[in-house]
Design an enzyme around this catalytic site. Structure first.
Site, PDB file in Angstrom:
ATOM      1  N   HIS A 251       0.532  -1.041   0.236  1.00 27.53           N
ATOM      2  CA  HIS A 251       0.273  -0.160   0.277  1.00 27.53           C
ATOM      3  C   HIS A 251       0.778   1.854   0.207  1.00 27.53           C
ATOM      4  O   HIS A 251       0.506   2.093  -1.164  1.00 27.53           O
ATOM      5  CB  HIS A 251      -0.907  -0.144   1.242  1.00 27.53           C
ATOM      6  CG  HIS A 251      -1.597   1.023   1.426  1.00 27.53           C
ATOM      7  ND1 HIS A 251      -2.886   1.330   2.278  1.00 27.53           N
ATOM      8  CD2 HIS A 251      -2.108   2.945   0.737  1.00 27.53           C
ATOM      9  CE1 HIS A 251      -3.267   2.473   1.921  1.00 27.53           C
ATOM     10  NE2 HIS A 251      -3.156   3.361   0.925  1.00 27.53           N
TER      11      HIS A 251
ATOM     12  N   GLU B 216       1.358   8.475  -3.724  1.00 34.95           N
ATOM     13  CA  GLU B 216       2.385   8.168  -2.694  1.00 34.95           C
ATOM     14  C   GLU B 216       3.626   8.728  -2.760  1.00 34.95           C
ATOM     15  O   GLU B 216       3.769   9.187  -1.054  1.00 34.95           O
ATOM     16  CB  GLU B 216       1.824   6.709  -2.797  1.00 34.95           C
ATOM     17  CG  GLU B 216       1.144   5.693  -2.737  1.00 34.95           C
ATOM     18  CD  GLU B 216       0.876   5.418  -1.263  1.00 34.95           C
ATOM     19  OE1 GLU B 216       1.849   5.092   0.021  1.00 34.95           O
ATOM     20  OE2 GLU B 216      -0.762   5.955  -0.870  1.00 34.95           O
TER      21      GLU B 216
ATOM     22  N   HIS C 101       4.371  11.397   0.829  1.00 34.62           N
ATOM     23  CA  HIS C 101       5.017  10.679   1.580  1.00 34.62           C
ATOM     24  C   HIS C 101       6.193  10.801   1.098  1.00 34.62           C
ATOM     25  O   HIS C 101       6.742  10.524   1.392  1.00 34.62           O
ATOM     26  CB  HIS C 101       4.670   8.967   1.737  1.00 34.62           C
ATOM     27  CG  HIS C 101       2.880   8.956   2.282  1.00 34.62           C
ATOM     28  ND1 HIS C 101       2.950   9.116   3.729  1.00 34.62           N
ATOM     29  CD2 HIS C 101       2.001   8.699   2.366  1.00 34.62           C
ATOM     30  CE1 HIS C 101       1.483   8.737   3.476  1.00 34.62           C
ATOM     31  NE2 HIS C 101       1.351   8.700   2.720  1.00 34.62           N
TER      32      HIS C 101
END
Ligand code: NAG
Ligand code: NAG
Ligand code: NAG
Length: 251
Positions: free
Chosen positions: A55, A102, A106
């Site tokens: 994920h 993502e 992040h």
């Protein structure tokens, strides 16, 4: 004098908490795996993966650290076949928008570290750790396989701890009131800045990341993942199983 002391203390508390959120000094990285069957039962996607997929790869502190560092799929062209296999977008398999999300949220924070300061370094390190940790193999070795029977959370935890020597964070789909089971959804394994295994902790930051991260693309509300309840039986759904449980019917 007393007032001044109180004021100084309050000032210190304020400054240090602001500091924590502006400097984005992360200390560990969370490699989050999800079980596609659980995700797709919640979301009605049709992914047919019989293994845990990635994920995300999340620093424990910080979000969206550099909005001018845009995702560019051609920088990770050589990784794309692997990404599609082990870090697939379960909702839109042909799109790169999951990886873009993502990276922006992040990756740009992870990139404060020299070892992760490019898109290629970030995504390839996540894939490397995914293979090295081999969560799929670890679970199988502990005889934790998708099944119609239920597991005790303690047995799942023990299997993982025995292999890695560190504590994972195991998340389940929130049950509705009255439901007496929970469904396994995500497993987080943590590493430090040297990419050595370390305990995952349920700090406020980590919980916050996880809660926000549940389903990044969806606007509608859903039960989401939560840390599994040790007193409730855990269902680890086989890929071929038909959905069960009241919480699925609600969606
Ligand atoms: C899903 O994969 C299994 C094998 O892993 C296969 O038998 C099955 O036909 C597949 N189902 C779909 C809908 O693709
Ligand atoms: C943000 O990203 C841009 C584009 O890659 C880069 O030039 C800049 O140095 C980055 N800023 C910081 C603070 O890392
Ligand atoms: C993406 O990266 C490639 C390869 O470095 C480069 O040629 C291209 O201009 C970049 N695209 C954008 C939109 O920055």
């Amino acid at each position: 004098m007393k007032t001044l002391t109180v004021f100084l203390c309050l000032g210190y508390v304020l400054v240090s908490s602001v500091d924590q959120y502006t400097r984005h000094d992360w200390t560990k990285l969370i490699l989050t795996h999800h079980w596609p069957k659980t995700f797709c039962t919640m979301e009605h996607c049709s992914a047919n993966f019989s293994y845990w997929t990635l994920h995300g790869f999340w620093p424990n502190v910080g979000n969206e650290c550099n909005s001018s560092w845009h995702f560019n799929a051609s920088l990770i062209e050589d990784l794309l076949p692997e990404m599609k296999t082990f870090w697939p977008d379960l909702l839109k398999p042909a799109s790169t928008s999951f990886w873009k999300h993502e990276w922006q949220k992040h990756g740009t924070c992870a990139a404060k570290d020299e070892d992760l300061n490019s898109q290629h370094k970030y995504f390839s390190k996540a894939l490397e750790l995914y293979h090295k940790l081999d969560l799929n193999g670890v679970l199988k070795k502990s005889q934790i396989v998708p099944s119609e029977k239920y597991y005790k959370l303690a047995d799942l935890e023990e299997g993982i701890i025995n292999s890695y020597g560190v504590t994972p964070k195991i998340q389940c789909v929130l049950q509705l009131k009255g439901s007496d089971t929970q469904t396994l959804g995500q497993i987080e394994i943590c590493v430090d800045k040297q990419f050595q295994l370390t305990d995952c902790e349920k700090t406020t930051d980590e919980l916050q990341i996880t809660d926000n991260e549940v389903l990044p693309f969806l606007h509608r509300s859903h039960p989401g993942f939560t840390v599994c309840d040790p007193s409730v039986p855990v269902y680890y759904p086989p890929v071929t199983a038909t959905p069960r449980g009241k919480h699925f019917l609600r969606l």
